[in-house]
Design an enzyme around this catalytic site. Sequence first.
Site, short mmCIF file in Angstrom:
data_model
loop_
_atom_site.label_atom_id
_atom_site.label_comp_id
_atom_site.label_asym_id
_atom_site.label_seq_id
_atom_site.Cartn_x
_atom_site.Cartn_y
_atom_site.Cartn_z
N CYS A 86 0.81 -1.06 0.14
CA CYS A 86 -0.04 -0.12 0.00
C CYS A 86 0.81 1.18 -0.08
O CYS A 86 1.89 1.42 0.63
CB CYS A 86 -0.96 0.00 1.25
SG CYS A 86 -2.13 -1.30 1.37
N ARG A 118 4.06 -0.53 -4.90
CA ARG A 118 3.71 -0.93 -3.45
C ARG A 118 2.58 -1.67 -3.28
O ARG A 118 2.17 -2.26 -2.41
CB ARG A 118 3.52 0.30 -2.31
CG ARG A 118 4.74 1.19 -2.31
CD ARG A 118 4.73 2.18 -1.50
NE ARG A 118 4.51 1.98 -0.01
CZ ARG A 118 5.62 1.78 0.79
NH1 ARG A 118 6.84 1.95 0.46
NH2 ARG A 118 5.47 1.41 1.89
N TRP A 125 -2.52 -3.11 -1.56
CA TRP A 125 -2.08 -4.44 -1.54
C TRP A 125 -2.89 -4.90 -0.64
O TRP A 125 -2.80 -4.64 0.44
CB TRP A 125 -0.70 -4.56 -1.24
CG TRP A 125 -0.04 -5.98 -1.56
CD1 TRP A 125 0.09 -6.36 -2.88
CD2 TRP A 125 -0.10 -7.14 -0.88
NE1 TRP A 125 0.63 -7.75 -2.65
CE2 TRP A 125 0.32 -8.18 -1.45
CE3 TRP A 125 -0.33 -7.16 0.79
CZ2 TRP A 125 0.66 -9.53 -0.67
CZ3 TRP A 125 -0.16 -8.43 1.29
CH2 TRP A 125 0.25 -9.56 0.45
N ASN A 166 -1.87 2.35 5.21
CA ASN A 166 -0.65 1.12 5.13
C ASN A 166 -0.33 0.64 6.26
O ASN A 166 0.10 1.25 7.29
CB ASN A 166 0.41 1.86 4.25
CG ASN A 166 1.66 0.97 4.21
OD1 ASN A 166 1.32 -0.38 4.10
ND2 ASN A 166 2.96 1.46 4.13
N GLY A 167 -0.47 -0.73 6.20
CA GLY A 167 -0.12 -1.43 7.40
C GLY A 167 -1.33 -2.21 7.82
O GLY A 167 -2.17 -2.68 7.18
N GLU A 180 18.85 -16.69 -6.56
CA GLU A 180 18.24 -15.32 -7.27
C GLU A 180 17.71 -15.69 -8.62
O GLU A 180 16.61 -14.84 -8.87
CB GLU A 180 19.29 -14.19 -7.05
CG GLU A 180 18.92 -13.03 -7.72
CD GLU A 180 17.69 -12.26 -6.98
OE1 GLU A 180 17.28 -12.66 -5.98
OE2 GLU A 180 17.22 -11.04 -7.35
N LYS A 229 13.95 -14.69 -9.61
CA LYS A 229 13.84 -13.66 -10.56
C LYS A 229 12.71 -14.36 -11.58
O LYS A 229 11.58 -13.55 -12.04
CB LYS A 229 14.94 -13.10 -11.40
CG LYS A 229 15.85 -12.21 -10.75
CD LYS A 229 15.14 -10.81 -10.63
CE LYS A 229 14.45 -10.76 -9.43
NZ LYS A 229 14.89 -10.35 -8.00
N GLU A 264 8.98 -15.05 -10.26
CA GLU A 264 8.17 -13.92 -9.71
C GLU A 264 7.64 -13.03 -10.63
O GLU A 264 6.65 -12.49 -10.78
CB GLU A 264 8.88 -13.17 -8.52
CG GLU A 264 10.20 -12.27 -9.13
CD GLU A 264 10.86 -11.50 -7.74
OE1 GLU A 264 10.00 -11.44 -6.70
OE2 GLU A 264 11.87 -11.15 -7.86
N HIS A 275 19.55 -36.92 -4.83
CA HIS A 275 18.75 -36.99 -3.72
C HIS A 275 17.30 -36.77 -3.59
O HIS A 275 16.45 -36.50 -2.79
CB HIS A 275 19.19 -36.41 -2.20
CG HIS A 275 20.66 -36.96 -2.29
ND1 HIS A 275 21.15 -38.07 -1.54
CD2 HIS A 275 21.87 -36.14 -2.45
CE1 HIS A 275 22.57 -38.22 -1.69
NE2 HIS A 275 22.83 -37.27 -2.04
N LYS A 311 6.39 -4.69 -3.71
CA LYS A 311 7.81 -4.44 -3.51
C LYS A 311 8.27 -4.22 -2.02
O LYS A 311 9.21 -4.68 -1.57
CB LYS A 311 8.36 -3.14 -4.40
CG LYS A 311 9.69 -2.92 -4.17
CD LYS A 311 10.22 -2.11 -5.36
CE LYS A 311 11.77 -2.24 -5.53
NZ LYS A 311 12.22 -3.44 -6.15
#
Length: 606
Positions: free
Chosen positions: A2, A27, A75, A101-102, A479, A483, A486, A502, A601
């Site tokens: 948010c 965000r 979000w 936001n939160g 990484e 990438k 996502e 294994h 993000k």
Amino acid sequence: MCGIVGFTGTREAAPVLIDGLRRLEYRGYDSAGVAVSDGGTVNMAKVKGYVKNLSEITHDGADLKGRIGIGHTRWATHGAPNDVNAHPHLSSDGRFAVVHNGIIENYALLRQELTGRGYKFASDTDTEVVAHLLELYYDGDAKRAVMRTAARLEGSYSLGVLCSDGRLFAMREQSPLILGLGVGENYFASDVAALVPHTKNVIYLDDGEFAELTPDSVTVYDVLGRAVEKPVSRVTWDVEAAEKGGYEHFMLKEIMEQPACFKATVEPRIKDGRIVFENFDLTDEELHGINRVIITACGSASYAGQVGRYIMEELCRIPVSVELASELRYRNPIIDKHTMLIVISQSGETADTIAAMRECKARGARVLAIVNVVGSTIAKLADHVIYTWAGPEIAVATTKGYTTQVAVLDMLAIYLADRLGLMEKERYDRLVDALHAMPGQIQRAIDLNRNIGRLAKKFCRHNAIYFIGRNLDYAVCMEGALKLKEISYIFAEAYAAGELKHGTIALVEEGSLVIALACYEPLFDKTMSNIEEVKARGAEVLAVALEGSRKILSKADDVIFVPRTEPVFNPIAQVVPLQLFAYYVARERGCDIDKPKNLAKSVTVE
Ligand code: G6P
């Protein structure tokens, strides 16, 4: 998670707010909304989806009249992403509009209480309780209502509050909030990115503080309502830094910026051939008192930590573990004053990372933060901060954030090894020279892979992609796989090549794609054997190898070459084509690269 914005001035607020929301859209992008007023009626528009939807229904804000206002890009945490749950939320009497936001953790109890008092809830959000509480506590003075409401809230929030009498407030508790100081107009936002088009003079609010904004004044108060003097900081980057600058996506722009970002992070810290950190001043006694290092972070930042672990253990001969912050915080970790905690975060606001850091700090760890956003919570709470000077990163999937984190970890490892008396001068000098050369090597990694789009086209229809590697290669695999998953939504996972037998090799079949990283030369032959094994089971192999490596050509179906650097710096050059590969695969698949589904993000909630 948010983004919120606020504005007060003499021009119309809605267009300014919508522009601000566009800059904060990284965000969250489940819905967007604004509320504006001139004192009197509150005019509001909110809609599911991107900020562009809000812009369309309001004709870029022109339909909404009012010179004071608040805005939000969401979000979703509580309640589905739809028009009704979109912020702002209004009090029943329409006097207050709120953006948040939160997470208000005690919202269920508050909702019950307010329902009992006859308040009707329009949405499923936790935020709506704030609007009704403001109404409950309003006795003619909006500031008092804000303070009384804050006293009832538990959890994390940055809140923007617009009162129909024309007053505008911003409140902060464990979520970022920055005030922007203009001329005849003032602003607040979750991130400076929304402020820089208007002003570079900002005030970072601290937890428990709130502010009242008018066109000509900004007053910050503590939790008891006493005015507090706050320092004004200057943002060091320009508005262009947070714009696409001709690139199709922020992600591509940010990949291309990496040579310059590496340079900005590293060069100022090399003085007369020596690595110098501006805010990391351990005495010899303190340094020798450290008997272990824990690196904690989330997402890509933790994968940067994985690279750091290999390098730090190799150079400093000190035990290093990398712990996901979301796990560490609840693990009753064994930590004391001999532990150095390295916290890595691009945003400096990741909720789990902050919590893990607080937990470890309380147990006596010395905390060094590697952070990109100046003035962020993690930067404030740490004992020492080393900033990554990557500039604003907008694409949700980090690129330059990650490489600059690795750059700092590299420098730190060299610095510590030297201070611990574990590095010969010759090696030190060679590594420092190699650091100077890295921006050119990163550029070469880009240039060598200009046609990576061809490989992306070839492989973009795979449903699953396995990344394998050993040692530093394995760290980079993590990484690379993240990438890809996502932004392209292809299942991708990193496996230590030695672990294949294994379990994972059972998944490999005719036509499977294995991306094999083979840049870590001491174990090159071992990785070659793993390549043989997956090929024997029908896999296609795309290898990443050092320029000039011939043997790989006979084993892999396709090869991505990267320049040869000092071995400890290889991960930085290696990750660049993997970023580009993920980018072009996502592009081939028509994905929304800068705003991948379900992600945000800055993850300011747990
Ligand atoms: C999100 C971002 C990732 C990032 C992670 C940690 O998941 O999408 O790119 O690595 O958060 O964020 P931080 O700001 O703490 O580095």
